[in-house]
Design a protein around this motif. Structure first.
Motif, PDB file in Angstrom:
ATOM      1  N   LEU A   1       0.880  -1.165   0.000  1.00 34.72           N
ATOM      2  CA  LEU A   1       0.000   0.000   0.000  1.00 34.72           C
ATOM      3  C   LEU A   1       0.920   1.219   0.000  1.00 34.72           C
ATOM      4  O   LEU A   1       1.697   1.421   0.935  1.00 34.72           O
ATOM      5  CB  LEU A   1      -0.892   0.008   1.244  1.00 34.72           C
ATOM      6  CG  LEU A   1      -1.789  -1.223   1.445  1.00 34.72           C
ATOM      7  CD1 LEU A   1      -2.616  -1.077   2.716  1.00 34.72           C
ATOM      8  CD2 LEU A   1      -2.701  -1.461   0.247  1.00 34.72           C
ATOM      9  N   ILE A   2       0.840   2.031  -1.048  1.00 32.70           N
ATOM     10  CA  ILE A   2       1.879   3.048  -1.220  1.00 32.70           C
ATOM     11  C   ILE A   2       1.401   4.487  -1.059  1.00 32.70           C
ATOM     12  O   ILE A   2       2.215   5.394  -0.860  1.00 32.70           O
ATOM     13  CB  ILE A   2       2.550   2.897  -2.601  1.00 32.70           C
ATOM     14  CG1 ILE A   2       1.516   3.031  -3.724  1.00 32.70           C
ATOM     15  CG2 ILE A   2       3.262   1.556  -2.697  1.00 32.70           C
ATOM     16  CD1 ILE A   2       2.128   2.933  -5.121  1.00 32.70           C
TER      17      ILE A   2
ATOM     18  N   ALA B   1     -10.165  -3.406   2.906  1.00 32.64           N
ATOM     19  CA  ALA B   1     -10.177  -3.516   4.366  1.00 32.64           C
ATOM     20  C   ALA B   1      -9.551  -2.278   4.992  1.00 32.64           C
ATOM     21  O   ALA B   1     -10.034  -1.750   6.002  1.00 32.64           O
ATOM     22  CB  ALA B   1      -9.443  -4.775   4.800  1.00 32.64           C
ATOM     23  N   PHE B   2      -8.457  -1.808   4.397  1.00 31.12           N
ATOM     24  CA  PHE B   2      -7.807  -0.585   4.871  1.00 31.12           C
ATOM     25  C   PHE B   2      -8.770   0.602   4.796  1.00 31.12           C
ATOM     26  O   PHE B   2      -8.887   1.393   5.752  1.00 31.12           O
ATOM     27  CB  PHE B   2      -6.553  -0.292   4.038  1.00 31.12           C
ATOM     28  CG  PHE B   2      -6.022   1.098   4.212  1.00 31.12           C
ATOM     29  CD1 PHE B   2      -5.237   1.426   5.311  1.00 31.12           C
ATOM     30  CD2 PHE B   2      -6.316   2.089   3.284  1.00 31.12           C
ATOM     31  CE1 PHE B   2      -4.763   2.724   5.479  1.00 31.12           C
ATOM     32  CE2 PHE B   2      -5.838   3.376   3.440  1.00 31.12           C
ATOM     33  CZ  PHE B   2      -5.060   3.702   4.541  1.00 31.12           C
ATOM     34  N   LEU B   3      -9.470   0.739   3.681  1.00 33.53           N
ATOM     35  CA  LEU B   3     -10.393   1.854   3.514  1.00 33.53           C
ATOM     36  C   LEU B   3     -11.518   1.813   4.553  1.00 33.53           C
ATOM     37  O   LEU B   3     -11.918   2.855   5.089  1.00 33.53           O
ATOM     38  CB  LEU B   3     -10.982   1.842   2.097  1.00 33.53           C
ATOM     39  CG  LEU B   3      -9.987   2.119   0.957  1.00 33.53           C
ATOM     40  CD1 LEU B   3     -10.687   2.048  -0.392  1.00 33.53           C
ATOM     41  CD2 LEU B   3      -9.307   3.471   1.128  1.00 33.53           C
ATOM     42  N   GLU B   4     -12.032   0.624   4.837  1.00 32.10           N
ATOM     43  CA  GLU B   4     -13.090   0.488   5.842  1.00 32.10           C
ATOM     44  C   GLU B   4     -12.576   0.902   7.221  1.00 32.10           C
ATOM     45  O   GLU B   4     -13.273   1.602   7.975  1.00 32.10           O
ATOM     46  CB  GLU B   4     -13.604  -0.953   5.881  1.00 32.10           C
ATOM     47  CG  GLU B   4     -14.392  -1.385   4.657  1.00 32.10           C
ATOM     48  CD  GLU B   4     -15.796  -0.816   4.626  1.00 32.10           C
ATOM     49  OE1 GLU B   4     -16.199  -0.138   5.602  1.00 32.10           O
ATOM     50  OE2 GLU B   4     -16.498  -1.034   3.623  1.00 32.10           O
ATOM     51  N   ARG B   5     -11.352   0.478   7.557  1.00 33.56           N
ATOM     52  CA  ARG B   5     -10.778   0.808   8.858  1.00 33.56           C
ATOM     53  C   ARG B   5     -10.532   2.310   8.987  1.00 33.56           C
ATOM     54  O   ARG B   5     -10.831   2.927  10.019  1.00 33.56           O
ATOM     55  CB  ARG B   5      -9.470   0.027   9.081  1.00 33.56           C
ATOM     56  CG  ARG B   5      -9.662  -1.480   9.172  1.00 33.56           C
ATOM     57  CD  ARG B   5      -8.324  -2.208   9.154  1.00 33.56           C
ATOM     58  NE  ARG B   5      -7.583  -1.975  10.381  1.00 33.56           N
ATOM     59  CZ  ARG B   5      -7.657  -2.751  11.479  1.00 33.56           C
ATOM     60  NH1 ARG B   5      -8.438  -3.821  11.474  1.00 33.56           N
ATOM     61  NH2 ARG B   5      -6.933  -2.470  12.554  1.00 33.56           N
ATOM     62  N   ILE B   6     -10.006   2.910   7.928  1.00 31.96           N
ATOM     63  CA  ILE B   6      -9.747   4.346   7.940  1.00 31.96           C
ATOM     64  C   ILE B   6     -11.060   5.130   8.002  1.00 31.96           C
ATOM     65  O   ILE B   6     -11.174   6.137   8.720  1.00 31.96           O
ATOM     66  CB  ILE B   6      -8.919   4.757   6.706  1.00 31.96           C
ATOM     67  CG1 ILE B   6      -7.464   4.354   6.900  1.00 31.96           C
ATOM     68  CG2 ILE B   6      -9.014   6.254   6.449  1.00 31.96           C
ATOM     69  CD1 ILE B   6      -6.778   5.032   8.079  1.00 31.96           C
ATOM     70  N   LYS B   7     -12.054   4.679   7.260  1.00 35.91           N
ATOM     71  CA  LYS B   7     -13.351   5.364   7.290  1.00 35.91           C
ATOM     72  C   LYS B   7     -13.924   5.370   8.702  1.00 35.91           C
ATOM     73  O   LYS B   7     -14.389   6.403   9.206  1.00 35.91           O
ATOM     74  CB  LYS B   7     -14.333   4.681   6.334  1.00 35.91           C
ATOM     75  CG  LYS B   7     -15.684   5.385   6.245  1.00 35.91           C
ATOM     76  CD  LYS B   7     -16.761   4.476   5.704  1.00 35.91           C
ATOM     77  CE  LYS B   7     -17.197   3.503   6.789  1.00 35.91           C
ATOM     78  NZ  LYS B   7     -18.389   2.722   6.414  1.00 35.91           N
TER      79      LYS B   7
ATOM     80  N   GLN C   1       0.406   0.053   7.321  1.00 33.24           N
ATOM     81  CA  GLN C   1       1.378  -0.936   7.780  1.00 33.24           C
ATOM     82  C   GLN C   1       0.686  -2.130   8.427  1.00 33.24           C
ATOM     83  O   GLN C   1       1.058  -3.281   8.205  1.00 33.24           O
ATOM     84  CB  GLN C   1       2.345  -0.290   8.784  1.00 33.24           C
ATOM     85  CG  GLN C   1       3.535  -1.171   9.157  1.00 33.24           C
ATOM     86  CD  GLN C   1       4.477  -1.383   7.972  1.00 33.24           C
ATOM     87  OE1 GLN C   1       4.907  -0.427   7.327  1.00 33.24           O
ATOM     88  NE2 GLN C   1       4.781  -2.634   7.680  1.00 33.24           N
ATOM     89  N   TYR C   2      -0.350  -1.850   9.222  1.00 25.81           N
ATOM     90  CA  TYR C   2      -1.057  -2.929   9.921  1.00 25.81           C
ATOM     91  C   TYR C   2      -1.724  -3.878   8.923  1.00 25.81           C
ATOM     92  O   TYR C   2      -1.628  -5.108   9.063  1.00 25.81           O
ATOM     93  CB  TYR C   2      -2.119  -2.338  10.854  1.00 25.81           C
ATOM     94  CG  TYR C   2      -2.866  -3.391  11.641  1.00 25.81           C
ATOM     95  CD1 TYR C   2      -2.376  -3.851  12.852  1.00 25.81           C
ATOM     96  CD2 TYR C   2      -4.055  -3.935  11.154  1.00 25.81           C
ATOM     97  CE1 TYR C   2      -3.046  -4.823  13.558  1.00 25.81           C
ATOM     98  CE2 TYR C   2      -4.737  -4.906  11.851  1.00 25.81           C
ATOM     99  CZ  TYR C   2      -4.227  -5.357  13.059  1.00 25.81           C
ATOM    100  OH  TYR C   2      -4.888  -6.326  13.754  1.00 25.81           O
ATOM    101  N   CYS C   3      -2.396  -3.334   7.927  1.00 26.94           N
ATOM    102  CA  CYS C   3      -3.101  -4.181   6.958  1.00 26.94           C
ATOM    103  C   CYS C   3      -2.125  -5.025   6.142  1.00 26.94           C
ATOM    104  O   CYS C   3      -2.426  -6.177   5.811  1.00 26.94           O
ATOM    105  CB  CYS C   3      -3.955  -3.318   6.034  1.00 26.94           C
ATOM    106  SG  CYS C   3      -5.388  -2.562   6.847  1.00 26.94           S
ATOM    107  N   VAL C   4      -0.965  -4.459   5.849  1.00 22.92           N
ATOM    108  CA  VAL C   4       0.042  -5.211   5.092  1.00 22.92           C
ATOM    109  C   VAL C   4       0.662  -6.307   5.956  1.00 22.92           C
ATOM    110  O   VAL C   4       0.932  -7.417   5.479  1.00 22.92           O
ATOM    111  CB  VAL C   4       1.133  -4.254   4.564  1.00 22.92           C
ATOM    112  CG1 VAL C   4       2.312  -5.044   3.988  1.00 22.92           C
ATOM    113  CG2 VAL C   4       0.553  -3.349   3.488  1.00 22.92           C
TER     114      VAL C   4
END
Length: 222
Positions: free
Chosen positions: A6-7, A80-86, A119-122
Protein backbone atom coordinates in the motif's frame (compact mmCIF):
# COMPACT_ATOMS: atom_id res chain seq x y z
CA UNK A 1 4.33 -8.82 0.76
CA UNK A 2 6.42 -5.87 1.97
CA UNK A 3 5.50 -2.57 3.58
CA UNK A 4 5.15 -0.93 0.15
CA UNK A 5 2.16 -2.97 -1.01
CA UNK A 6 0.00 0.00 0.00
CA UNK A 7 1.88 3.05 -1.22
CA UNK A 8 -0.41 6.08 -1.00
CA UNK A 9 -3.64 7.05 0.70
CA UNK A 10 -5.75 10.12 1.38
CA UNK A 11 -9.07 11.32 2.75
CA UNK A 12 -10.95 14.00 0.83
CA UNK A 13 -14.12 16.02 1.30
CA UNK A 14 -15.52 16.43 -2.16
CA UNK A 15 -12.42 17.09 -4.25
CA UNK A 16 -10.41 18.72 -1.43
CA UNK A 17 -7.81 16.34 0.04
CA UNK A 18 -7.78 16.89 3.81
CA UNK A 19 -5.00 14.44 4.69
CA UNK A 20 -2.62 12.20 2.73
CA UNK A 21 0.31 9.89 3.25
CA UNK A 22 2.73 8.40 0.71
CA UNK A 23 5.36 5.69 1.24
CA UNK A 24 7.40 7.30 -1.54
CA UNK A 25 6.98 9.76 -4.38
CA UNK A 26 5.58 8.99 -7.82
CA UNK A 27 3.06 9.99 -10.44
CA UNK A 28 0.44 7.77 -8.79
CA UNK A 29 -0.54 10.70 -6.56
CA UNK A 30 -1.53 12.76 -9.57
CA UNK A 31 -3.44 9.85 -11.12
CA UNK A 32 -5.28 9.24 -7.84
CA UNK A 33 -6.34 12.90 -7.73
CA UNK A 34 -7.45 12.78 -11.38
CA UNK A 35 -9.63 9.77 -10.60
CA UNK A 36 -11.03 11.63 -7.59
CA UNK A 37 -12.33 14.37 -9.90
CA UNK A 38 -14.29 11.81 -11.93
CA UNK A 39 -15.86 9.82 -9.09
CA UNK A 40 -19.67 9.89 -8.82
CA UNK A 41 -20.90 11.49 -5.58
CA UNK A 42 -22.95 8.48 -4.53
CA UNK A 43 -21.71 6.30 -1.68
CA UNK A 44 -19.98 3.27 -3.16
CA UNK A 45 -16.69 1.47 -3.76
CA UNK A 46 -14.59 1.89 -6.91
CA UNK A 47 -11.35 0.40 -8.19
CA UNK A 48 -9.29 1.53 -11.19
CA UNK A 49 -6.23 -0.29 -12.51
CA UNK A 50 -3.24 1.38 -14.14
CA UNK A 51 0.37 0.31 -14.73
CA UNK A 52 0.39 -2.55 -12.20
CA UNK A 53 -1.40 -0.55 -9.49
CA UNK A 54 -4.96 -0.38 -8.24
CA UNK A 55 -6.59 2.89 -7.23
CA UNK A 56 -9.23 2.01 -4.66
CA UNK A 57 -11.92 4.41 -3.46
CA UNK A 58 -14.62 4.32 -0.81
CA UNK A 59 -17.15 7.16 -1.01
CA UNK A 60 -19.30 7.72 2.06
CA UNK A 61 -21.41 10.72 3.11
CA UNK A 62 -19.47 13.26 1.08
CA UNK A 63 -16.02 11.97 2.05
CA UNK A 64 -13.74 9.89 -0.18
CA UNK A 65 -11.18 7.46 1.19
CA UNK A 66 -8.48 6.34 -1.24
CA UNK A 67 -5.55 3.95 -1.24
CA UNK A 68 -3.16 3.07 -4.06
CA UNK A 69 -1.82 -0.49 -3.95
CA UNK A 70 0.29 -2.82 -6.04
CA UNK A 71 -2.01 -4.88 -8.19
CA UNK A 72 -0.60 -8.21 -6.97
CA UNK A 73 -2.17 -7.96 -3.49
CA UNK A 74 -5.71 -7.90 -4.91
CA UNK A 75 -8.63 -5.84 -3.59
CA UNK A 76 -9.30 -7.40 -0.19
CA UNK A 77 -6.50 -5.70 1.76
CA UNK A 78 -6.97 -2.25 0.14
CA UNK A 79 -10.72 -2.34 0.78
CA UNK A 80 -10.18 -3.52 4.37
CA UNK A 81 -7.81 -0.59 4.87
CA UNK A 82 -10.39 1.85 3.51
CA UNK A 83 -13.09 0.49 5.84
CA UNK A 84 -10.78 0.81 8.86
CA UNK A 85 -9.75 4.35 7.94
CA UNK A 86 -13.35 5.36 7.29
CA UNK A 87 -14.43 4.12 10.73
CA UNK A 88 -11.52 5.78 12.52
CA UNK A 89 -11.90 9.05 10.62
CA UNK A 90 -15.67 9.17 11.18
CA UNK A 91 -15.33 8.40 14.89
CA UNK A 92 -12.74 11.15 15.26
CA UNK A 93 -14.12 13.89 13.03
CA UNK A 94 -17.71 12.96 12.21
CA UNK A 95 -19.92 16.05 12.21
CA UNK A 96 -17.06 18.24 13.41
CA UNK A 97 -13.69 19.50 12.25
CA UNK A 98 -13.64 17.57 8.96
CA UNK A 99 -16.70 19.44 7.70
CA UNK A 100 -14.81 22.76 7.58
CA UNK A 101 -11.15 21.74 7.38
CA UNK A 102 -9.11 23.15 4.51
CA UNK A 103 -6.89 21.13 2.16
CA UNK A 104 -4.17 19.09 3.88
CA UNK A 105 -4.91 20.70 7.26
CA UNK A 106 -5.32 17.29 8.93
CA UNK A 107 -1.94 15.93 7.79
CA UNK A 108 -0.21 16.44 11.10
CA UNK A 109 -2.82 14.81 13.32
CA UNK A 110 -4.27 12.13 11.04
CA UNK A 111 -1.44 11.44 8.59
CA UNK A 112 0.30 9.09 11.08
CA UNK A 113 -2.96 7.13 11.35
CA UNK A 114 -2.93 6.52 7.60
CA UNK A 115 0.64 5.23 7.81
CA UNK A 116 -0.18 3.07 10.85
CA UNK A 117 -3.21 1.44 9.26
CA UNK A 118 -1.42 0.88 5.95
CA UNK A 119 1.38 -0.94 7.78
CA UNK A 120 -1.06 -2.93 9.92
CA UNK A 121 -3.10 -4.18 6.96
CA UNK A 122 0.04 -5.21 5.09
CA UNK A 123 1.52 -6.99 8.14
CA UNK A 124 -1.67 -8.88 9.06
CA UNK A 125 -3.12 -10.25 5.80
CA UNK A 126 -4.53 -13.39 7.45
CA UNK A 127 -6.42 -11.38 10.05
CA UNK A 128 -7.72 -9.06 7.35
CA UNK A 129 -8.84 -12.08 5.31
CA UNK A 130 -10.65 -13.60 8.30
CA UNK A 131 -12.36 -10.31 9.10
CA UNK A 132 -13.42 -9.95 5.47
CA UNK A 133 -14.93 -13.44 5.51
CA UNK A 134 -16.76 -12.75 8.76
CA UNK A 135 -18.07 -9.48 7.36
CA UNK A 136 -19.19 -11.25 4.19
CA UNK A 137 -21.01 -13.86 6.28
CA UNK A 138 -22.64 -11.15 8.39
CA UNK A 139 -23.74 -9.37 5.22
CA UNK A 140 -25.13 -12.62 3.85
CA UNK A 141 -27.03 -13.34 7.07
CA UNK A 142 -28.28 -9.76 7.10
CA UNK A 143 -29.46 -10.15 3.53
CA UNK A 144 -31.29 -13.38 4.37
CA UNK A 145 -32.89 -11.79 7.44
CA UNK A 146 -33.99 -8.74 5.48
CA UNK A 147 -35.54 -11.00 2.84
CA UNK A 148 -37.29 -12.99 5.57
CA UNK A 149 -38.57 -9.81 7.24
CA UNK A 150 -39.87 -8.53 3.89
CA UNK A 151 -41.71 -11.81 3.36
CA UNK A 152 -43.16 -11.68 6.87
CA UNK A 153 -44.29 -8.09 6.35
CA UNK A 154 -45.76 -8.99 2.98
CA UNK A 155 -47.53 -11.96 4.55
CA UNK A 156 -48.75 -9.67 7.31
CA UNK A 157 -50.22 -7.32 4.74
CA UNK A 158 -51.97 -10.24 3.06
CA UNK A 159 -53.30 -11.50 6.42
CA UNK A 160 -54.48 -7.99 7.25
CA UNK A 161 -56.19 -7.83 3.86
CA UNK A 162 -57.91 -11.17 4.55
CA UNK A 163 -58.98 -9.94 7.99
CA UNK A 164 -60.44 -6.81 6.41
CA UNK A 165 -62.28 -8.92 3.84
CA UNK A 166 -63.60 -11.23 6.57
CA UNK A 167 -64.72 -8.22 8.60
CA UNK A 168 -66.49 -6.82 5.55
CA UNK A 169 -68.19 -10.16 4.89
CA UNK A 170 -69.24 -10.40 8.53
CA UNK A 171 -70.65 -6.88 8.38
CA UNK A 172 -72.46 -7.67 5.13
CA UNK A 173 -73.85 -10.87 6.62
CA UNK A 174 -75.11 -8.98 9.66
CA UNK A 175 -76.75 -6.38 7.41
CA UNK A 176 -78.32 -9.20 5.37
CA UNK A 177 -79.72 -10.83 8.53
CA UNK A 178 -81.20 -7.52 9.66
CA UNK A 179 -82.74 -6.95 6.23
CA UNK A 180 -84.07 -10.53 6.16
CA UNK A 181 -85.64 -10.06 9.62
CA UNK A 182 -87.24 -6.81 8.53
CA UNK A 183 -88.46 -8.47 5.34
CA UNK A 184 -89.97 -11.41 7.27
CA UNK A 185 -91.75 -9.01 9.65
CA UNK A 186 -93.05 -7.01 6.70
CA UNK A 187 -94.25 -10.17 4.92
CA UNK A 188 -95.92 -11.37 8.15
CA UNK A 189 -97.78 -8.08 8.52
CA UNK A 190 -98.84 -8.18 4.87
CA UNK A 191 -100.03 -11.76 5.34
CA UNK A 192 -102.11 -10.75 8.39
CA UNK A 193 -103.60 -7.86 6.45
CA UNK A 194 -104.53 -10.16 3.57
CA UNK A 195 -106.08 -12.69 5.97
CA UNK A 196 -108.10 -9.96 7.69
CA UNK A 197 -109.29 -8.60 4.36
CA UNK A 198 -110.30 -12.11 3.16
CA UNK A 199 -112.02 -12.79 6.48
CA UNK A 200 -113.92 -9.50 6.20
CA UNK A 201 -114.98 -10.31 2.65
CA UNK A 202 -116.21 -13.76 3.72
CA UNK A 203 -118.27 -12.24 6.61
CA UNK A 204 -119.72 -9.68 4.23
CA UNK A 205 -120.67 -12.39 1.70
CA UNK A 206 -122.30 -14.45 4.43
CA UNK A 207 -124.31 -11.43 5.60
CA UNK A 208 -125.38 -10.65 2.03
CA UNK A 209 -126.49 -14.28 1.47
CA UNK A 210 -128.42 -14.44 4.75
CA UNK A 211 -130.12 -11.13 4.10
CA UNK A 212 -131.07 -12.12 0.56
CA UNK A 213 -132.61 -15.38 1.79
CA UNK A 214 -134.49 -13.85 4.69
CA UNK A 215 -135.71 -10.90 2.71
CA UNK A 216 -134.00 -8.29 4.71
CA UNK A 217 -133.68 -7.77 8.43
CA UNK A 218 -137.19 -9.23 9.07
CA UNK A 219 -135.95 -12.82 8.73
CA UNK A 220 -137.94 -15.09 11.01
CA UNK A 221 -140.91 -12.57 11.41
CA UNK A 222 -144.58 -13.47 10.39
Amino acid sequence: MGCRSLIYSFVARGTAVLVEYAEFGGNFTGIALQCLQKLPPTSNKFTYTWDGHTFNYLVDNGFTFCVVAVESIGRQIPMAFLERIKDEFTNRYGGGKAATAVALSLNREFGPKLKEQMQYCVDHPEEISKLAKVKAQVSEVKGVMMEYIEKVLDRGEKVELLVDKAENLRSQAQDFRQQATQMRRKMWLQSKKVKLIVFGIIIALILIIVLSICGGFMCGGK
